[in-house]
Design a protein around this motif. Structure first.
Motif, PDB file in Angstrom:
ATOM      1  N   ILE A 202      -8.241   5.820  -3.124  1.00 16.93           N
ATOM      2  CA  ILE A 202      -7.166   6.274  -4.102  1.00 16.93           C
ATOM      3  C   ILE A 202      -7.485   6.676  -5.258  1.00 16.93           C
ATOM      4  O   ILE A 202      -6.701   7.594  -5.676  1.00 16.93           O
ATOM      5  N   ALA A 203      -8.723   6.439  -6.154  1.00 16.64           N
ATOM      6  CA  ALA A 203      -8.903   7.232  -7.228  1.00 16.64           C
ATOM      7  C   ALA A 203      -9.216   8.570  -7.187  1.00 16.64           C
ATOM      8  O   ALA A 203      -8.845   9.306  -7.823  1.00 16.64           O
TER       9      ALA A 203
ATOM     10  N   ALA B 255       0.035   2.323  -4.488  1.00 17.87           N
ATOM     11  CA  ALA B 255      -0.689   3.090  -5.563  1.00 17.87           C
ATOM     12  C   ALA B 255       0.130   4.287  -6.114  1.00 17.87           C
ATOM     13  O   ALA B 255      -0.115   4.910  -7.004  1.00 17.87           O
ATOM     14  N   GLY B 256       1.045   4.519  -5.353  1.00 15.83           N
ATOM     15  CA  GLY B 256       1.989   5.526  -5.799  1.00 15.83           C
ATOM     16  C   GLY B 256       1.976   6.911  -4.874  1.00 15.83           C
ATOM     17  O   GLY B 256       2.328   7.962  -5.049  1.00 15.83           O
TER      18      GLY B 256
ATOM     19  N   LEU C 274      -6.355   6.536 -13.339  1.00 12.29           N
ATOM     20  CA  LEU C 274      -6.014   7.038 -12.041  1.00 12.29           C
ATOM     21  C   LEU C 274      -5.128   5.719 -11.358  1.00 12.29           C
ATOM     22  O   LEU C 274      -5.039   4.524 -11.934  1.00 12.29           O
ATOM     23  N   ALA C 275      -4.651   6.276 -10.248  1.00  6.56           N
ATOM     24  CA  ALA C 275      -3.875   5.265  -9.307  1.00  6.56           C
ATOM     25  C   ALA C 275      -4.538   4.128  -8.955  1.00  6.56           C
ATOM     26  O   ALA C 275      -5.755   4.416  -8.483  1.00  6.56           O
ATOM     27  N   ALA C 276      -3.866   2.982  -8.748  1.00  3.36           N
ATOM     28  CA  ALA C 276      -4.640   1.635  -8.051  1.00  3.36           C
ATOM     29  C   ALA C 276      -3.748   1.103  -7.225  1.00  3.36           C
ATOM     30  O   ALA C 276      -2.199   1.139  -7.535  1.00  3.36           O
ATOM     31  N   ALA C 277      -4.269   0.450  -6.179  1.00  2.00           N
ATOM     32  CA  ALA C 277      -3.174  -0.311  -5.434  1.00  2.00           C
ATOM     33  C   ALA C 277      -2.589  -1.502  -6.188  1.00  2.00           C
ATOM     34  O   ALA C 277      -3.111  -1.958  -7.019  1.00  2.00           O
ATOM     35  N   GLY C 278      -1.370  -1.680  -5.498  1.00  2.00           N
ATOM     36  CA  GLY C 278      -0.498  -2.854  -6.208  1.00  2.00           C
ATOM     37  C   GLY C 278       0.197  -2.278  -7.364  1.00  2.00           C
ATOM     38  O   GLY C 278       0.788  -3.376  -7.877  1.00  2.00           O
TER      39      GLY C 278
END
Length: 543
Positions: A326-327, A125-126, A55-59
């Protein structure tokens, strides 16, 4: 022979008013809970092939920030507000990205001072995020145009949909606190909203939600139970005649929760009914055929999922809240199947029930308005008369001709004692309410209640005791007045010949030898008695 019957009549009248204006309300502690199925708040999804999805993640990306603007028109009036929109997007050539529009809670947030940290993290994160100035036009806190606000937020949703990087079917909303009422109107007008993140949702109609907030917080800060009577009467007010359109809105319907929904609660939140709110959300979602509802409780978070007081700048989000949001958005917008528990984190807790029985009471409202209006007018008139008397006394000393009000039979002294005592009790009452309000605001900001409540705990019984003594003083004054008036022949039927003329002229005075003093007496006495009636309205004579 006169004091006791008059005292009983006056106390009986005030006790009757206190009980007649009382509003039944069950706010006994219930200790409702919803146990989490897993202490870990992580949100996970299954991959489309097998295993766990990435999954997407910050940074992950550098963030590019641009500033847009839209002219938002209020549909009901045609009024236009120039709204600034801060758009954050990942620095990548990818297309088909999810979009998130942030919706303000209470207050007057702008695009630059709201949601900056989480909008930045989600963009890194996208996701493409948009934060706008809170749509308010010429409205104030209590007359916000929720339907108009929904239209303004929808403009920004469309702004994201038109961006080449954004997939128009993957734009959702992030709503917090007050805006979770507005989000219901937004979903009504725009069924293409893809998902919603609800932070501390209010869920119930404003009258019930704010009534719960006030009642719970009054108890938590240690306010005397008597101050709860103020909450009960205030939240049963009929505001239909005033410009307060949102008090009785009801957004609790299946359509409000028929899309994938993430709900976040903080264990230190003292403003929302978490247990009944979560139950209502699940019930409405299931009625709409939606089983995609994820609820997370964070153990040390406040109303806005922060760690410290909201009044402090730069406070951080609690625990792994940002990671979880975010997830969840990442998995939902990819159409993946969630594998983590739907209800996780800390146990949801609610101390008292939501006061769903609250209703507008027109008769109580208008009686209260007339009473308080008359009291303020008479207090002002009494202040003017007293100031005039003081000015005349000072002038008399200057010119060497002392000014005397001419009160007889001790009525001046009795009136002064009655006035000073009543004003003292009124100031103590105001101080008690002020301390309760300050403590509740501090609690709502994330502060801890004081171990020693002080004034807001002991002031109520003290006011009750002093008010009883004031009523006794009133009985003595009225008995004395009846006694003197009887001696002057006024109380006879018919009155003694020339008795009224003798009193009015000052030749045979009852109260005072001067007309000014007699007017001053009745103005001040009326003002002080209206203060007692005000105390009775708020329940001070329920022993």
């Amino acid at each position: 022979m006169l004091n006791i019957p008059i005292f009983v009549i006056l106390i009986g009248l005030l006790v009757y008013i206190s009980n007649a204006t009382a509003v039944p309300w069950n706010n006994e502690p219930t200790g409702q809970t919803i146990a989490a199925l897993d202490a870990d708040t992580s949100v996970t999804f299954a991959a489309k092939g097998h295993g766990t999805a990435e999954l997407a993640a910050a940074g992950r990306y550098r963030v590019v920030t641009t500033v847009e603007s839209v002219d938002s028109t209020r549909p009901s009036t045609g009024e236009t507000q120039r709204v600034t929109v801060v758009v954050r997007r990942p620095d990548t050539a990818q297309t088909g990205l999810p979009g998130v529009v942030f919706m303000h809670g209470a207050g007057q947030g702008t695009a630059f001072d709201s949601f900056g940290d989480i909008a930045e993290d989600m963009a890194s994160a996208g996701f493409v995020t948009a934060v706008l100035d809170k749509p308010s036009w010429s409205t104030e806190v209590f007359n916000r145009d929720y339907e108009g606000s929904a239209a303004a937020y929808d403009q920004v949703v469309d702004l994201l949909r038109r961006m080449p990087q954004v997939a128009d079917a993957k734009v959702g909303i992030y709503a917090t606190s007050e805006s979770t009422w507005i989000s219901a109107y937004l979903l009504d007008r725009d069924p293409r909203i893809a998902f919603q993140v609800l932070l501390s949702p209010m869920v119930f109609p404003m009258r019930q939600a704010l009534g719960f907030l006030a009642a719970q917080d009054f108890a938590l800060v240690g306010a005397n139970d008597g101050y709860q009577s103020i909450v009960r009467r205030a939240f049963n007010a009929d505001v239909s005649a005033f410009d307060l359109p949102n008090v009785d809105i009801d957004t609790l319907r299946p359509a409000t929760y028929d899309i994938p929904t993430f709900v976040g609660y903080g264990a230190k939140d003292v403003m929302t009914a978490q247990v009944e709110g979560a139950e209502a959300i699940l019930d409405m979602a299931h009625r709409a055929g939606n089983w995609d509802v994820t609820i997370r409780g964070y153990p040390v978070a406040n109303h806005v999922l922060r760690l410290a007081q909201d009044s402090q700048a730069g406070t951080q989000f609690a625990d792994e809240y940002v990671r979880d949001v975010i997830a969840w958005v990442s998995g939902v917008t990819q159409g993946l199947e969630q594998t983590s528990e739907r209800v996780a984190g800390s146990t949801l807790y609610q101390s008292i029930p939501v006061p769903k029985e609250l209703r507008a009471k027109p008769a109580l409202t208008w009686y209260g308005l007339v009473l308080h209006g008359a009291m303020l007018v008479m207090l002002l008139a009494a202040l003017v008369m007293a100031s005039a008397a003081l000015a005349l006394r000072i002038r008399g000393r200057i010119v060497g001709r002392p000014f005397r009000l001419g009160f007889t039979y001790g009525f001046g002294r009795m009136l002064l004692t009655l006035t000073l005592t009543t004003i003292g009790v009124l100031l103590l009452f105001a101080a008690g309410i002020a301390q309760v309000v300050m403590a509740v605001v501090n609690l709502a900001w994330g502060g801890a209640p004081d171990d020693h409540p002080g004034l807001m705990q002991w002031s109520w019984p003290v006011i009750q005791g002093v008010c009883t003594l004031v009523v006794w003083a009133w009985s003595r004054l009225l008995a004395r007045l009846i006694e003197v008036a009887t001696g002057r022949g006024i109380m006879r039927l018919p009155p003694r010949t020339d008795s009224i003329r003798g009193v009015v002229s000052g030749r045979e005075p009852v109260l005072a030898t001067t007309r000014f003093a007699r007017i001053l007496f009745w103005v001040v006495a009326t003002a002080m008695f209206l203060v007692l009636l005000m105390f009775a309205f708020w329940g001070l004579f329920i022993y």
